[in-house]
Design an enzyme around this catalytic site. Sequence first.
Site, mmCIF file in Angstrom:
data_model
loop_
_atom_site.group_PDB
_atom_site.id
_atom_site.type_symbol
_atom_site.label_atom_id
_atom_site.label_comp_id
_atom_site.label_asym_id
_atom_site.label_seq_id
_atom_site.Cartn_x
_atom_site.Cartn_y
_atom_site.Cartn_z
ATOM 1 N N SER A 149 -10.314 -19.908 -10.380
ATOM 2 C CA SER A 149 -11.687 -19.856 -10.894
ATOM 3 C C SER A 149 -12.456 -21.116 -10.461
ATOM 4 O O SER A 149 -12.603 -21.345 -9.266
ATOM 5 C CB SER A 149 -11.640 -19.682 -12.421
ATOM 6 O OG SER A 149 -12.909 -19.325 -12.921
ATOM 7 N N ASP A 227 -11.468 -8.217 -13.684
ATOM 8 C CA ASP A 227 -11.930 -9.567 -14.027
ATOM 9 C C ASP A 227 -13.408 -9.488 -14.445
ATOM 10 O O ASP A 227 -14.264 -9.106 -13.639
ATOM 11 C CB ASP A 227 -11.760 -10.433 -12.774
ATOM 12 C CG ASP A 227 -12.131 -11.887 -12.987
ATOM 13 O OD1 ASP A 227 -13.004 -12.173 -13.840
ATOM 14 O OD2 ASP A 227 -11.545 -12.734 -12.285
ATOM 15 N N HIS A 260 -8.951 -12.040 -15.591
ATOM 16 C CA HIS A 260 -9.190 -13.421 -15.149
ATOM 17 C C HIS A 260 -8.169 -14.404 -15.735
ATOM 18 O O HIS A 260 -8.284 -15.606 -15.542
ATOM 19 C CB HIS A 260 -10.610 -13.830 -15.579
ATOM 20 C CG HIS A 260 -11.186 -15.009 -14.848
ATOM 21 N ND1 HIS A 260 -11.508 -14.983 -13.519
ATOM 22 C CD2 HIS A 260 -11.498 -16.272 -15.259
ATOM 23 C CE1 HIS A 260 -11.994 -16.160 -13.144
ATOM 24 N NE2 HIS A 260 -11.994 -16.957 -14.182
#
Lengths: 282, 282
Positions: A149, A227, A260
Amino acid sequence: MSQIEKISGVKVFGGWQNQYQHESSSLNCSMKFSVYLPPAYEQQQPVGVLYWLSGLTCTDENFVTKAGAQRIASELGIILVIPDTSPRGDEVPNDDAYDLGQGAGFYLNATQPPWDKHYHMYDYIVNELPSLIKTNFNVRDKAAIAGHSMGGHGALVIGLANQMHYTSVSAFAPIVNPCECDWGKKAFSHYLGDDQSAWQQYDACHLMQQQQGILTIPMLVDQGLADNFYESQKLTKPLEEMCKQVGYPAQFAYHEGYDHSYFFISSFIEQHLRFHHRYLTA
Amino acid sequence: MSQIEKISGVKVFGGWQNQYQHESSSLNCSMKFSVYLPPAYEQQQPVGVLYWLSGLTCTDENFVTKAGAQRIASELGIILVIPDTSPRGDEVPNDDAYDLGQGAGFYLNATQPPWDKHYHMYDYIVNELPSLIKTNFNVRDKAAIAGHSMGGHGALVIGLANQMHYTSVSAFAPIVNPCECDWGKKAFSHYLGDDQSAWQQYDACHLMQQQQGILTIPMLVDQGLADNFYESQKLTKPLEEMCKQVGYPAQFAYHEGYDHSYFFISSFIEQHLRFHHRYLTA
């Protein structure tokens, strides 16, 4: 030369998961970082290092407890170095939001007050921490770099801009075009100011476009298709499109149903470590 | 028949890590538990189940996030069921100490006020939860049971006292002689009262001695030798000595340098799942 102090160590998969602290000159504060030393680690033979950059809200401990990476690092004989995600401490400016201030350093060098005194995560990751690692551990010269991320953004930007120092770069659900998403625009405007020309050096898509023809670093990116941030925060896809446009042979893989979280990372971290191991030992 | 409600689900290693809640009749409160469904899970073919009992202070989430068990359960096709460690909620009696009250149910049926209304974790694990699992999932009749520390105590006591229901039992750093250590004496005196003859049904060493000659359940126990609680809380060793005394062929393994944490569990959980898989599929 800064010194490091070991503050904890626990045995896992035959190696040692240690935590250290030190006074950081780039960040002007005391910092912690974690290191996994595989069983193969010994003073005689230099070992390959992978730097793992974590995402928003993380410290150095999330990856250590949740990713399950030590099992594979143990088998392959790789040292894992996991820094924190921002400068820390009462004297370091902060914000109530999860996506600005402590826990949200974005791996850049801030130029705007009040952030510019401490928020130099780019220098910390590119220069200070590797220098500290090379002084205190018997490691190979070039390292692998990976992240998730915001940390995937960090790994890609740092790997692309400094490919002479890295064997390979990989990322899980990285923010690849922060100049064009909410997380990036908010962080960059606070840390770097309103002049968007100063933002592009920290945008993987821009770097890929600018550096076409001179890039050779192997690159692997994995993305979960469940995600929640995939489209809104410009994860992965814009970089794949840019790679196609400039003809860069990076590997992209998309996975149905994965979100995620660290459950996604733990499911595919083995492939990433094996990918890096090929180049670390080449 | 109680109903279960799915409150979350995340994909990991090709399967699904789900969390459920339900109203427990044994515990008189709302409870959560976690289930890992491997990719091989389908309604047509019953799948083997392993119950994991966690230690002091844990909920159902610690094992799920830290043990790395889903990777092996995915490969072997085993369902993991992870209950909480005590009744929960504002109406449930509690204590400020970490080793009594919520998070410290000790897998027994309390007989003393104020604990006797809710603290029936033995009945919950032996009867209510398996019944719920069999109603809601397509599983094999006999299950494996395993646990850590207080949960290792729970797994051994429940496995030894109900071997007709279990294929195999294993434990990491279990409290094997709670009648003779501080954790056990404190919990048992509060939950069961001062009459120590009522304690012995919940002491693995006593059960091993009492049931010699009728026990046939396969048993595996791992212990870290850098575990701070190893001697003081009567972990593992007294049971090995009792097994030798009564001639029971359980497997005990001791590991230099490993402590009492999930890093120890993650390092050896693969061997435990492979051990149980042999009996679940026999």
